[in-house]
Motif scaffolding. Structure first.
Motif, PDB file in Angstrom:
ATOM      1  N   LEU A 556       0.851  -1.187   0.000  1.00  0.00           N
ATOM      2  CA  LEU A 556       0.000   0.000   0.000  1.00  0.00           C
ATOM      3  C   LEU A 556       0.886   1.237   0.000  1.00  0.00           C
ATOM      4  O   LEU A 556       1.633   1.473   0.951  1.00  0.00           O
ATOM      5  CB  LEU A 556      -0.915   0.001   1.228  1.00  0.00           C
ATOM      6  CG  LEU A 556      -1.983   1.088   1.231  1.00  0.00           C
ATOM      7  CD1 LEU A 556      -3.025   0.820   0.166  1.00  0.00           C
ATOM      8  CD2 LEU A 556      -2.651   1.199   2.595  1.00  0.00           C
ATOM      9  N   THR A 557       0.806   2.030  -1.068  1.00  0.00           N
ATOM     10  CA  THR A 557       1.721   3.169  -1.225  1.00  0.00           C
ATOM     11  C   THR A 557       1.128   4.505  -0.816  1.00  0.00           C
ATOM     12  O   THR A 557       1.860   5.450  -0.531  1.00  0.00           O
ATOM     13  CB  THR A 557       2.181   3.263  -2.683  1.00  0.00           C
ATOM     14  OG1 THR A 557       1.028   3.376  -3.538  1.00  0.00           O
ATOM     15  CG2 THR A 557       2.988   2.033  -3.072  1.00  0.00           C
ATOM     16  N   ASP A 558      -0.218   4.631  -0.785  1.00  0.00           N
ATOM     17  CA  ASP A 558      -0.781   5.945  -0.459  1.00  0.00           C
ATOM     18  C   ASP A 558      -2.213   5.816   0.029  1.00  0.00           C
ATOM     19  O   ASP A 558      -2.949   4.906  -0.377  1.00  0.00           O
ATOM     20  CB  ASP A 558      -0.751   6.855  -1.690  1.00  0.00           C
ATOM     21  CG  ASP A 558      -0.998   8.325  -1.350  1.00  0.00           C
ATOM     22  OD1 ASP A 558      -0.817   8.698  -0.163  1.00  0.00           O
ATOM     23  OD2 ASP A 558      -1.371   9.089  -2.256  1.00  0.00           O
ATOM     24  N   ILE A 559      -2.614   6.722   0.919  1.00  0.00           N
ATOM     25  CA  ILE A 559      -3.990   6.834   1.414  1.00  0.00           C
ATOM     26  C   ILE A 559      -4.391   8.296   1.299  1.00  0.00           C
ATOM     27  O   ILE A 559      -3.693   9.180   1.807  1.00  0.00           O
ATOM     28  CB  ILE A 559      -4.120   6.379   2.882  1.00  0.00           C
ATOM     29  CG1 ILE A 559      -3.753   4.901   3.028  1.00  0.00           C
ATOM     30  CG2 ILE A 559      -5.538   6.619   3.389  1.00  0.00           C
ATOM     31  CD1 ILE A 559      -3.751   4.404   4.460  1.00  0.00           C
ATOM     32  N   VAL A 560      -5.496   8.570   0.611  1.00  0.00           N
ATOM     33  CA  VAL A 560      -5.986   9.943   0.442  1.00  0.00           C
ATOM     34  C   VAL A 560      -7.300  10.087   1.192  1.00  0.00           C
ATOM     35  O   VAL A 560      -8.290   9.419   0.879  1.00  0.00           O
ATOM     36  CB  VAL A 560      -6.200  10.277  -1.054  1.00  0.00           C
ATOM     37  CG1 VAL A 560      -6.762  11.695  -1.197  1.00  0.00           C
ATOM     38  CG2 VAL A 560      -4.907  10.128  -1.823  1.00  0.00           C
ATOM     39  N   ASP A 561      -7.296  10.957   2.214  1.00  0.00           N
ATOM     40  CA  ASP A 561      -8.503  11.227   2.999  1.00  0.00           C
ATOM     41  C   ASP A 561      -9.215  12.416   2.359  1.00  0.00           C
ATOM     42  O   ASP A 561      -8.689  13.527   2.349  1.00  0.00           O
ATOM     43  CB  ASP A 561      -8.122  11.552   4.447  1.00  0.00           C
ATOM     44  CG  ASP A 561      -9.346  11.670   5.345  1.00  0.00           C
ATOM     45  OD1 ASP A 561     -10.406  11.158   4.958  1.00  0.00           O
ATOM     46  OD2 ASP A 561      -9.228  12.271   6.428  1.00  0.00           O
ATOM     47  N   PRO A 562     -10.421  12.243   1.790  1.00  0.00           N
ATOM     48  CA  PRO A 562     -11.053  13.308   0.998  1.00  0.00           C
ATOM     49  C   PRO A 562     -11.678  14.397   1.873  1.00  0.00           C
ATOM     50  O   PRO A 562     -12.049  14.171   3.022  1.00  0.00           O
ATOM     51  CB  PRO A 562     -12.143  12.554   0.237  1.00  0.00           C
ATOM     52  CG  PRO A 562     -12.531  11.455   1.185  1.00  0.00           C
ATOM     53  CD  PRO A 562     -11.267  11.050   1.881  1.00  0.00           C
TER      54      PRO A 562
END
Length: 616
Positions: A556-562
């Motif tokens: 898992l390379t990235d998590i974007v919290d909108p």
């Protein structure tokens, strides 16, 4: 077409009813206040619901399956809930006029014909298809309308908390990115052929997977408007006659953009007209009377949509002119025509195809009803499906062998069963020599017989040797891939790079970014998406797909919290969904309290009799 209102859904099933089971009258399933639900009435409701859900599933539910899903309790609870609301409607003296019910039914889009108007023949055919007489359907719609009056009030004004909306929005819209490697048969290496002893041992351990299924020989005959309509030849003379009768609704009527003001009497209307002719606008005069633009502008309307007298006057005016006062049903009106959109007369040449099909279908419905009665008479006299079909000039289809999945012994799907007709499952729920009920299908009926049954049996290894070896090889590949993927994950967790591990096994690194929990990115199985949302940032994991013939190792390379955008369509849809859920919960609580206050008792023996629980 469902009898029950939309807001009274399966959620009623969460309010337990075990504590109110008591035995009483043999012919009564439940009693709520002064209302008794008879055994026959509940059987009809339960059968209707099973058929509705079976149509949604595309296959019939057996009584055992229905009970396993809890459908029996859910239908009982919903029936009790409706009865409780009916009791409350009587207590509150709520009512619905015959005219209101008539308009409700006539405005139902399900009952509109080709021209968009209410079609009495279509109405009769559809309610008959669902097992209703006109009297019963009207009575049910009256009850539904009164229930809506109560539940609409209970659910009015509910708002989900902003915090809940924010949390759920972030949960739904969170995005993630991964890099991943696919391990397939190429990474599993060479799989040597199994020895005879190995294959025999594998077959013994998995023999149940290679059993020959039960096969049934069945015959069926179908009668539907679609099929019979193909035989019906409609003459040009009949088509032209129908065209003349339906010409108005087949064409496009003239429409006019109309402004209207209504006054209590002619004197006020005449005074207002003089001001309008003098240059005052409808909008300004409307503002003086406390009206906004939407109250005055009727939009583009047809003549038939207006009060008859107003329509005649408005459609006689030239564009831009102001009418004299018009005495209509709702008062004295003044109208102005802003724009005229000419109508288009129907053209026989372009409409003839649809007209002939419509006439053929109408005739076919009558023919279907006649054949249904004749077929039932033949069946009642002991005739088989094949014999009855032959006597009535119908074509019966015979299938020599079919398993539960609709396949022949060669593994191929049976080709001559119409799509959507689940006669196979029905046939596996009955026996040889049983006079089965007909199946409703495409506005018609299907009758079927089970002619013979070939029981399921164990096959010997020689019959399925190729299948056994193929399955053994798949299992070997899956085991090797899982071991290799586990080794890769351990190296990555120890600080290794995915690119290096991929190069070592001759695989390539792929990426997927910006996907949400419910997304299905191209080339990325749903199981990997699910696993990615269970993994912390920079974490690694593995997921077997395609039955284990492929394993995906990912990081898992990235998590974007909108950010939360309250003006977005997604936010509005979520809010509507939560509004519905809150309403359903509120209504369920209200109905549960009603049932307790009114008093509810259930006859467990009668309930078990209807749902088949007493046959176990």
């Amino acid at each position: 077409m469902a009898v029950v209102m939309g807001v009274l859904i399966v959620s009623f099933g969460i309010w337990g009813i075990a504590d109110i089971f008591k035995g009483f009258g043999q012919s009564t399933v439940a009693k709520i206040g002064s209302t008794e639900i008879s055994l026959n009435e509940f059987r009809q409701i339960y059968t209707d619901r099973l058929q509705q859900i079976s149509r949604q599933f595309g296959r019939p539910l057996t009584p055992d399956q229905a009970r396993a899903f809890g459908l029996d309790r859910q239908v009982l609870q919903q029936t009790i809930a409706e009865a409780a609301l009916d009791e409350e409607a009587r207590r509150l003296r709520l009512g619905q006029s015959d005219e209101q019910i008539r308009q409700l039914i006539m405005n139902d889009p399900n009952f509109k014909g080709v021209g968009g108007n209410f079609d009495a023949n279509r109405f009769q055919a559809m309610i008959r298809n669902f097992g209703y007489t006109e009297q019963r359907y009207v009575a049910e719609q009256r009850k539904v309308s009164l229930r809506r009056q109560i539940t609409g009030t209970i659910g009015a004004g509910l708002e989900p908390p902003k915090t809940m909306l924010d949390v759920l929005t972030r949960f739904q819209n969170e995005q993630r990115a991964i890099e991943f490697v696919r391990l397939d048969a190429a990474q599993a290496g060479t799989i040597d052929a199994p020895s005879p002893e190995t294959l025999a041992a594998y077959f013994e351990d998995h023999k149940v997977q290679f059993r020959a299924p039960e096969y049934r020989k069945i015959a069926f005959v179908m009668v539907s408007p679609e099929e019979i309509g193909k035989w019906s030849e409609v003459s040009d003379e009949d088509a032209k006659k129908a065209f003349e009768q339906r010409k108005d609704r087949l064409g496009t009527p003239e429409k006019r953009q109309i402004q209207q003001l209504v006054f209590p009497n002619v004197a006020d209307a005449q005074a207002a007209r003089e001001r309008l002719v003098g240059g005052m606008s409808f909008e300004d005069l409307g503002k003086e009377r406390g009206l906004n633009a939407s109250d005055i502008d009727l939009g583009l309307v047809t003549k038939s949509s207006l009060d008859a007298v107003v329509g005649e006057a408005a459609f006689a005016l030239p564009a831009g002119e102001i009418s004299q006062p018009i005495q209509g049903a709702l008062g004295t009106s003044i109208v102005k025509v802003d724009k005229i959109e000419p109508g288009k007369e129907a053209d026989y040449a372009s409409a003839v195809g649809d007209i002939k099909r419509e006439i053929a279908t109408e005739r076919a419905r009558v023919k279907v009803a006649e054949l249904r009665d004749k077929m039932e008479d033949e069946r009642g006299g002991g005739a088989s499906v094949i014999d009855a079909a032959q006597k009535l000039g119908l074509t019966a289809v015979t299938i020599d062998a079919v398993d539960r999945s609709g396949r022949a012994p060669n593994g191929q799907p049976i080709a001559n069963i119409p799509q959507g007709l689940d006669v196979v499952s029905q046939a596996f729920n009955t026996d040889v020599g049983v006079d089965n009920d007909s199946i409703s299908f495409k506005g018609g009926y299907v009758w079927y017989d089970v002619l013979a049954i070939t029981p399921s049996r164990d096959r010997n290894l020689d019959e399925v040797r190729d299948q056994v070896e193929a399955r053994w090889r798949q299992d070997q590949i899956a085991a090797k891939l899982k071991a290799k993927a586990t080794e890769m994950v351990q190296k990555l967790e120890a600080g290794g790079k995915l690119a290096d591990e991929a190069a070592a096994i001759g695989a390539k690194v792929e990426t997927a970014a910006g996907f949400k929990r419910d997304d299905t990115p191209a080339g990325l199985p749903a199981a990997v998406v699910t696993a990615a949302f269970r993994t912390a940032k920079d974490g690694v994991g593995q997921t077997a797909v395609s039955g284990g013939s492929e394993v995906i190792v990912f990081r898992l390379t990235d998590i974007v919290d909108p950010a939360v955008d309250a003006a977005s369509d997604a936010f509005k849809k979520l809010k509507e969904s939560l509004d519905r859920a809150q309403t359903e919960e509120q209504v369920a609580s209200y109905v549960n309290k009603l049932e307790t206050d009114i008093g509810t008792t259930i006859n467990q023996a009668a309930f078990a009799q209807v749902t088949g629980a007493n046959q176990q």
